[in-house]
Design a protein around this motif. Sequence first.
Motif, PDB file in Angstrom:
ATOM      1  N   PRO A 119      -4.708   7.866   1.057  1.00  0.00           N
ATOM      2  CA  PRO A 119      -5.985   7.491   0.550  1.00  0.00           C
ATOM      3  C   PRO A 119      -6.942   6.966   1.570  1.00  0.00           C
ATOM      4  N   ARG A 120      -8.159   7.237   1.367  1.00  0.00           N
ATOM      5  CA  ARG A 120      -9.600   6.756   2.121  1.00  0.00           C
ATOM      6  C   ARG A 120      -9.264   5.292   2.259  1.00  0.00           C
ATOM      7  N   SER A 121      -8.952   4.597   1.030  1.00  0.00           N
ATOM      8  CA  SER A 121      -8.968   3.053   1.182  1.00  0.00           C
ATOM      9  C   SER A 121      -7.855   2.634   2.008  1.00  0.00           C
ATOM     10  N   ALA A 138      -9.410   3.076   5.668  1.00  0.00           N
ATOM     11  CA  ALA A 138     -10.383   1.950   5.827  1.00  0.00           C
ATOM     12  C   ALA A 138      -9.650   0.509   6.172  1.00  0.00           C
ATOM     13  N   GLU A 139      -8.585   0.492   5.269  1.00  0.00           N
ATOM     14  CA  GLU A 139      -7.681  -0.949   5.616  1.00  0.00           C
ATOM     15  C   GLU A 139      -7.449  -1.127   6.920  1.00  0.00           C
ATOM     16  N   GLU A 189     -11.614  12.080  -0.999  1.00  0.00           N
ATOM     17  CA  GLU A 189     -11.279  10.796  -0.959  1.00  0.00           C
ATOM     18  C   GLU A 189      -9.808  10.484  -0.440  1.00  0.00           C
ATOM     19  N   THR A 190      -9.090  11.656   0.091  1.00  0.00           N
ATOM     20  CA  THR A 190      -7.842  11.521   0.503  1.00  0.00           C
ATOM     21  C   THR A 190      -7.653  12.314   1.639  1.00  0.00           C
ATOM     22  N   ARG A 242       0.678  -1.250  -0.144  1.00  0.00           N
ATOM     23  CA  ARG A 242       0.090   0.062  -0.115  1.00  0.00           C
ATOM     24  C   ARG A 242       0.684   1.167   0.091  1.00  0.00           C
TER      25      ARG A 242
END
Length: 407
Positions: free
Chosen positions: A260-262, A265-266, A336-337, A228
């Motif tokens: 990043p948001r992803s 969340a992870e 989103e960031t 990541r």
Amino acid sequence: MEIRDIEISDFDYPLPDERIASHPLAERDECLLLVSRPGCEPQTARFKELPGLLPADAMLVYNNTRVINARLRFRKGEKADGALIEIFCLEPVSPADYAVSFASTRKCSWRCFVGNSKRWKEGELHMPVVTATGKRLTLTATRESREGNTSVVRLAWDNPEATLSEIIAAVGEIPIPPYLNRPTEAADSADYQTVFSRIEGSVAAPTAGLHFTPQVLEAIDSRGIPRRELTLHVGAGTFQPVHSDTIGEHEMHSEFIAVPRSLIAELAESPRRVIAVGTTSVRTLESLYHLGCMASQGETPSELPQWYPYSPSHPDLSVAEAMKALLARLDASGEETFVASTRLMIAPGYRYRVVKGMVTNFHQPRSTLLLLVSAFLGDNREWRALYDYALRGDFRFLSYGDACLLL
């Protein structure tokens, strides 16, 4: 002992000049790798063996920042034959957003170090530029203000088709660390970038990432270990030694982070062990936790103060709770960031929350990076044992030197 009372002299060690690597190895992943596991003796491996040494449940997180040609050399006078004035670009001021500043046409302003500053008291500096695509222009520098040991410098140019990114790529120099004691060479343009660098903004490389090759990354993928990315733009303060007797008197520099948001969340949900590549990734990941704690207290998490993690009012949240607080902020903003800045000071006594392992280089004596490593190892004797092991062996130190895997 209070963390602020820690004496930096306790983090000194003799580093002979001949142990400082002035150039990288021809094959990046052939460098040595010191492996440290709790309760085990240190081991020596090669960096190309890293994929097999990572825990099966690891998640590797690295910094995708790209070093810019931050050093601009101007000559005074109409014929550019006067005094040499060096402008070292540190961070954008107007526009303040890195991406927007690099895409600027006509003008922008940056906070800079100015070399030979006494010879540039007023007036403009000029430099002819031809970009890689043949765009011709004159770059003009004007000092707008002075703040401490830095200046705000306006850069302007007379060709609206050229961007700042194109200009500095054409006439700027990669700012290699001062402790290498040599001028920048053509090879540094490639050597001083990681294979995953893509977001422009750093004035120094996240050097633990310099050892990675496409082959190493492919081997990590083949083990099913997720990779990541995040962004921390490394500032010149990363080279700043601690001059005060105690670390409580040292002011940490501010650095831009973007995640990043992803990934947030992870981190909130994943049971994997986070292995950070480099101290910049460590600082970003740990800062995320504390910025989430700030958000949970109703504060705007735009900059993390260096001593916030040690405050009695700091809430004791889980990583998941802190990350969900940041996600709520992103939901409210529609972004989103997550973007912020950090002044985080990690020193012995700090409690790591996110990072369970790190890949890092060997750091300068009396540096905040050595404090960070000592805090991770948990005992002042531990970092000394590792560094003594490396000094007794053939390990090379600092930016172009060898690496450690600390678990």
